[in-house]
Design an enzyme around this catalytic site. Structure first.
Site, mmCIF file in Angstrom:
data_model
loop_
_atom_site.group_PDB
_atom_site.id
_atom_site.type_symbol
_atom_site.label_atom_id
_atom_site.label_comp_id
_atom_site.label_asym_id
_atom_site.label_seq_id
_atom_site.Cartn_x
_atom_site.Cartn_y
_atom_site.Cartn_z
ATOM 1 N N HIS A 125 -2.125 1.288 -4.193
ATOM 2 C CA HIS A 125 -0.694 1.561 -4.086
ATOM 3 C C HIS A 125 -0.078 1.500 -5.471
ATOM 4 C CE1 HIS A 125 3.539 1.184 -2.877
ATOM 5 N NE2 HIS A 125 3.159 1.724 -1.747
ATOM 6 N N GLU B 20 0.020 -1.581 9.780
ATOM 7 C CA GLU B 20 1.350 -1.641 9.160
ATOM 8 C C GLU B 20 1.246 -1.027 7.768
ATOM 9 O OE1 GLU B 20 4.952 -4.798 8.089
ATOM 10 O OE2 GLU B 20 3.118 -5.510 9.058
ATOM 11 N N LEU B 21 1.924 0.065 7.543
ATOM 12 C CA LEU B 21 1.761 0.867 6.328
ATOM 13 C C LEU B 21 1.983 0.049 5.058
ATOM 14 C CD1 LEU B 21 1.205 3.767 5.309
ATOM 15 C CD2 LEU B 21 3.684 4.124 5.305
ATOM 16 N N ASP B 22 0.977 0.088 4.163
ATOM 17 C CA ASP B 22 1.044 -0.573 2.856
ATOM 18 C C ASP B 22 1.378 -2.059 2.949
ATOM 19 O OD1 ASP B 22 0.382 1.745 1.465
ATOM 20 O OD2 ASP B 22 2.474 2.400 1.360
ATOM 21 N N ALA B 23 0.918 -2.712 4.013
ATOM 22 C CA ALA B 23 1.216 -4.136 4.186
ATOM 23 C C ALA B 23 -0.047 -4.944 4.461
ATOM 24 C CB ALA B 23 2.213 -4.336 5.322
#
Length: 288
Positions: free
Chosen positions: A196, A230-233
């Site tokens: 990310h 859970e997106l980008d978590a």
């Protein structure tokens, strides 16, 4: 170059209690195993004990196909322990997912070619033709799956079937610009690594460096993490930052950011390949 070793690697965690370290090392010693690596950590707030140990199997008395069963019966059940067992002479098999940006792909393939990453790469998967020439240059199969909203489920099913056929054990998203479905995440839990372009969760969207530039930030960062629903978590494996200032342009932001992305992703992949990452809840213990 990495050397394949006849070793077993145990990654484990359990409620912290007296005698765990002694019990595990005694099990190894009594069965004529030689410990070559041991690292441990206690989370006192959660009261959880974490450990990674690697031991030589040359003279080990228990057949390698029985070690997991013995360890589970003797220790895991007794100490409420969750553990994973790996072998040093079994290389992880990595599938690379890419779109159009090549910087992370080139960095990983360079490290792979030089022997820095002790993995097999049976294939590269993409939703575009653009980087086929890179795969050809390194002699790796390149498969394109054009993905739309309507065919996503069908195409991912084909990708998973192909990866199963090739014996893929984990996936690296080297700037792959598609959201991975829950079905694939369930198939590869804590085995899909993403990079990310910031310290999560700041500056989401298609142009993160433009947004960071507009805010006048003084540092930019990159985060390597496991993919969850859970997106980008997901659990974070590796992070790093670079300083920027008012003299930087959007282009220099992008250049510095992409350098960070390459380094952070490769470090995260290296730790995963070395079986030095232990996931607990939504955090990681990354052993040295």
């Amino acid at each position: 170059m990495n050397i394949q070793r006849n070793t077993a690697i145990l990654l484990m965690h359990c409620p912290d209690q007296q005698g765990i370290l002694a019990a595990v090392t005694e099990f190894i010693n009594q069965n004529k195993g030689n410990i070559v690596y041991l690292d441990q950590h206690v989370d006192y707030e959660q009261n959880v004990f974490f450990m990674r140990t690697e031991f030589d199997l040359t003279n080990f008395l228990i057949p390698r196909d029985k070690i997991k069963e013995y360890f589970n019966t003797l220790f895991a059940e007794r100490y409420q322990m969750e553990f994973s067992l790996y072998f040093g002479d079994q290389k992880p098999r990595m599938a690379l997912f890419v779109s159009k940006m090549s910087h992370c792909l080139f960095d990983i393939l360079a490290r792979y070619t030089s022997g820095e990453l002790d993995v097999d790469i049976p294939l590269i998967i993409s939703n575009h033709e653009d980087l086929r020439w890179v795969a050809d240059k390194f002699g790796i199969e390149y498969h394109v799956f054009n993905i739309t909203k309507e065919n996503k489920e069908e195409q991912e099913a084909k990708e998973m079937a192909l990866m199963k056929e090739k014996g893929v054990t984990f996936i690296v998203l080297a700037r792959y610009m598609q959201v991975i479905s829950e079905k694939m995440i369930a198939e590869y839990p804590n085995k899909i690594i993403n990079i990310h372009h910031s310290f999560l969760p700041a500056f989401i969207g298609a142009k993160p460096y433009h947004a960071a530039y507009a805010r006048g930030v003084k540092i930019i960062g990159a985060t390597g993490h496991y993919v969850t629903t859970e997106l980008d978590a997901g659990p974070i494996i590796e992070q790093d930052v670079a300083r920027v200032n008012h003299k930087d342009t959007v282009q220099s932001f992008i250049h510095k950011g992409q350098d960070l992305e390459k380094i952070v992703l490769s470090r995260a992949v290296e730790k995963h390949v070395e079986r030095k990452v232990l996931v607990y809840q939504n955090k990681t213990v990354v052993f040295n």
